[in-house]
Design an enzyme around this catalytic site. Structure first.
Site, PDB file in Angstrom:
ATOM      1  N   LYS A 133     -39.011 138.537 116.247  1.00 25.49           N
ATOM      2  CA  LYS A 133     -37.676 138.538 116.872  1.00 25.49           C
ATOM      3  C   LYS A 133     -36.593 138.819 115.830  1.00 25.49           C
ATOM      4  O   LYS A 133     -35.738 139.677 116.024  1.00 25.49           O
ATOM      5  CB  LYS A 133     -37.406 137.179 117.535  1.00 25.49           C
ATOM      6  CG  LYS A 133     -35.958 136.995 117.964  1.00 25.49           C
ATOM      7  CD  LYS A 133     -35.685 135.628 118.566  1.00 25.49           C
ATOM      8  CE  LYS A 133     -35.488 134.509 117.576  1.00 25.49           C
ATOM      9  NZ  LYS A 133     -34.115 134.326 117.074  1.00 25.49           N
ATOM     10  N   ASN A 134     -36.617 138.087 114.726  1.00 21.10           N
ATOM     11  CA  ASN A 134     -35.498 138.190 113.788  1.00 21.10           C
ATOM     12  C   ASN A 134     -35.522 139.482 112.977  1.00 21.10           C
ATOM     13  O   ASN A 134     -34.513 139.861 112.398  1.00 21.10           O
ATOM     14  CB  ASN A 134     -35.443 136.959 112.875  1.00 21.10           C
ATOM     15  CG  ASN A 134     -34.983 135.732 113.657  1.00 21.10           C
ATOM     16  OD1 ASN A 134     -34.482 135.858 114.779  1.00 21.10           O
ATOM     17  ND2 ASN A 134     -35.170 134.556 113.082  1.00 21.10           N
ATOM     18  N   ARG A 143     -36.246 133.442 124.789  1.00 20.78           N
ATOM     19  CA  ARG A 143     -35.487 134.192 123.786  1.00 20.78           C
ATOM     20  C   ARG A 143     -36.370 134.568 122.595  1.00 20.78           C
ATOM     21  O   ARG A 143     -36.080 135.541 121.900  1.00 20.78           O
ATOM     22  CB  ARG A 143     -34.320 133.346 123.261  1.00 20.78           C
ATOM     23  CG  ARG A 143     -33.270 133.074 124.298  1.00 20.78           C
ATOM     24  CD  ARG A 143     -32.107 132.328 123.681  1.00 20.78           C
ATOM     25  NE  ARG A 143     -31.714 133.031 122.450  1.00 20.78           N
ATOM     26  CZ  ARG A 143     -31.127 132.460 121.415  1.00 20.78           C
ATOM     27  NH1 ARG A 143     -30.851 131.184 121.443  1.00 20.78           N
ATOM     28  NH2 ARG A 143     -30.800 133.161 120.359  1.00 20.78           N
ATOM     29  N   ARG A 184     -22.423 127.204 111.760  1.00 21.95           N
ATOM     30  CA  ARG A 184     -22.738 128.626 111.562  1.00 21.95           C
ATOM     31  C   ARG A 184     -21.521 129.552 111.417  1.00 21.95           C
ATOM     32  O   ARG A 184     -21.286 130.436 112.245  1.00 21.95           O
ATOM     33  CB  ARG A 184     -23.684 129.095 112.668  1.00 21.95           C
ATOM     34  CG  ARG A 184     -24.947 128.266 112.681  1.00 21.95           C
ATOM     35  CD  ARG A 184     -25.961 128.751 113.658  1.00 21.95           C
ATOM     36  NE  ARG A 184     -26.738 129.874 113.165  1.00 21.95           N
ATOM     37  CZ  ARG A 184     -27.729 130.444 113.840  1.00 21.95           C
ATOM     38  NH1 ARG A 184     -28.046 129.987 115.024  1.00 21.95           N
ATOM     39  NH2 ARG A 184     -28.398 131.453 113.340  1.00 21.95           N
ATOM     40  N   CYS A 193     -23.077 126.713 117.265  1.00 23.81           N
ATOM     41  CA  CYS A 193     -24.155 126.720 118.250  1.00 23.81           C
ATOM     42  C   CYS A 193     -24.887 125.401 118.149  1.00 23.81           C
ATOM     43  O   CYS A 193     -24.528 124.549 117.337  1.00 23.81           O
ATOM     44  CB  CYS A 193     -25.093 127.894 118.037  1.00 23.81           C
ATOM     45  SG  CYS A 193     -26.151 127.683 116.620  1.00 23.81           S
ATOM     46  N   ASP A 214     -36.999 127.590 110.439  1.00 27.10           N
ATOM     47  CA  ASP A 214     -37.476 127.929 111.784  1.00 27.10           C
ATOM     48  C   ASP A 214     -38.861 127.349 112.098  1.00 27.10           C
ATOM     49  O   ASP A 214     -39.344 127.491 113.225  1.00 27.10           O
ATOM     50  CB  ASP A 214     -37.505 129.460 111.977  1.00 27.10           C
ATOM     51  CG  ASP A 214     -36.106 130.038 112.048  1.00 27.10           C
ATOM     52  OD1 ASP A 214     -35.143 129.276 112.206  1.00 27.10           O
ATOM     53  OD2 ASP A 214     -35.984 131.279 111.935  1.00 27.10           O
TER      54      ASP A 214
END
Ligand code: EPU
Length: 427
Positions: free
Chosen positions: A22-23, A405, A128, A123, A313
């Site tokens: 994803k990233n 997501r 952030r 968030c 993560d």
């Protein structure tokens, strides 16, 4: 709202295909803005964030087309073509749903001379800020204005020029924006204290395939020799190291054995050594990593930090695993200030976890019990799925849009290795 229902306690056995990261996908897609030629990305994961990023690019004038997966590959092949930039504005409605939208700031500025992006704001996992992104662009000559919740970056009349960007702290996103801007700035840019995450190397390699000149890959100093223009390319997104690590934790938690097909060892030393220290048997096969747990999990002491150290993560998923360790573990989160939202939910399933400032003391328990749970971010949600796979009885994970997501075909992949897991519609 849909939820995931798990009947826990089954040892997982078999093969799980690992999707594109994803990233990495979210920083490769905005590269399309840097050229008027097509950029084709292979192995793009089917994720809500990838779709949202595609919509954002469409708003900016990028034409997208999708092909199915190629033989032997997972994910999609998508082609992005920004023949012209139709708009240089990333609106609030899109940015608020996906913080990674900030990654269009640098490429738009570099290609069109200006970019206006809604400020992403805080968030669930922390404050952030984006100050480091803005400092990087300023170092290349951009003028920055903040007004009405938007940031506007403008290149000087003669265009952006290379310079030295020295980051006071490591930021993945700011390094990505700096790289994507510097490739079209005049002259040489040196990025000091650059993030070294494998997704940054993936980005640099894609930019090189598009004609960029970048030295120092995998190091904390990247040197970019700017070009007048970049051209199109075809590039395959790297496999997702966090998805790989998450399923490895599932093997450990259930005392099972999973072959993670497509996983790449070089991107995940800290994760694999953490798993090995916890007692995992790790075997490297051609094109796969096999992780086997024997049901006895050893306690660990782990601190998150930028790559090559242990990734933030993976903190929540390791916490779920260590909640069943034989002894007491200490986890310390140094990247985000509010990344323990899974703790109260894991506790409701019987885990014994005490948060002390940035650290969490995890005292291993004999077993977890299923419960209805919910989380407010992606990795926290995955830690609850993992706990549910090991728990006795039924776990219902709510707010699964977080999982959509970042985890491609989660239930399908877990069902195929013996998990009793399904997605059910709710009210
Ligand atoms: N920071 C600043 N100023 C900035 C930028 C960052 O103070 O201008 C701070 C952040 O608040 C944080 C630290 O620096 O405390 C590191 O943030 P970083 O910029 O490295 O994170 P990011 O680019 O916003 C990416 C991933 C995250 C991952 C982090 C850290 C993407 C789209 N997101 O975020 O992934 O946790 O790097 O590795 O690449 C996830 O996938 O669940 C996720 C949150």
């Amino acid at each position: 709202m849909d939820r995931i229902v798990i009947q826990g306690g089954k040892a997982l056995q078999g093969r799980i295909p690992i999707s594109g990261a994803k990233n990495a996908a979210l920083t490769l897609m905005p590269c399309a803005l840097l050229t008027d030629e097509p950029l084709t990305l292979r192995n793009l994961p089917r994720l809500a964030d990838v779709d949202s990023f595609g919509h954002l690019l469409n708003e900016l004038g990028v034409a997208t087309s999708v092909e199915g997966a190629r033989k032997g590959e997972f994910g999609r092949v998508m082609t992005f073509r920004a023949a012209n930039i139709a708009s240089t504005v990333a609106p609030y409605d899109i940015v608020r749903k996906m913080r990674a939208s900030i990654l269009v700031l640098g490429p738009l500025l570099a290609r069109a001379g200006e970019a206006t992006v809604s400020l992403p704001g805080g968030c669930a996992i922390g404050n952030r800020p984006i100050d480091l992104h803005l400092k990087a662009l300023q170092a290349l000559g951009a003028e920055i204005e903040l007004a009405a919740g938007y940031v506007k970056a403008t290149a000087p009349p003669g265009g952006l020029t290379g310079g030295t960007i020295s980051f006071p702290t490591v930021s993945v996103g700011a390094t990505e924006n700096a790289l994507m801007t510097a490739v079209l700035a005049k002259g040489t840019t040196v990025i000091e204290n650059a993030a070294r995450e494998p997704e940054i190397t993936d980005l640099a390699q894609c930019l090189i395939a598009m004609g960029a000149e970048i030295e120092g890959l995998r190091s904390d100093t990247l040197t970019v020799h700017g070009k007048d223009r970049l051209h199109g390319a075809t590039y395959a997104v790297m496999p997702d190291r966090i998805e790989t690590g998450s399923y490895a934790c599932a093997a450990m938690l259930t005392g099972g054995s999973l072959e993670l097909v497509g996983a790449r060892e070089d991107s995940m030393h800290a994760i694999l050594s953490g798993l090995a220290d916890a007692g995992a048997l790790i075997e490297f096969k051609p094109g796969a990593i096999k992780v086997t747990g024997d049901g006895a999990i050893k306690p660990l002491s782990i601190s998150t930090a930028p790559f090559p150290a242990f990734p933030t993560d993976m903190q929540a998923q390791f916490m779920a695993m260590l909640s069943l360790a034989r002894g007491t573990s200490l986890l310390t989160e140094t990247i985000f200030e509010n990344r323990y939202m899974h703790v109260p939910e894991l506790s409701r399933m019987g885990a014994d976890i005490e948060v002390r400032g940035r650290s969490a003391v995890v005292r291993g328990v004999e077993g977890l019990v299923g419960a209805p749970v919910m989380a407010t971010d992606l990795r926290a949600s995955m830690s609850l799925v993992l706990a549910g796979l090991a728990a006795k009885g039924e776990t219902q994970v709510n707010r699964i849009y977080h999982l959509d997501r970042g985890y491609e075909r989660l239930e399908e992949k877990l069902q195929a290795v013996g998990a009793e897991i399904e997605r059910v519609g709710g009210d």
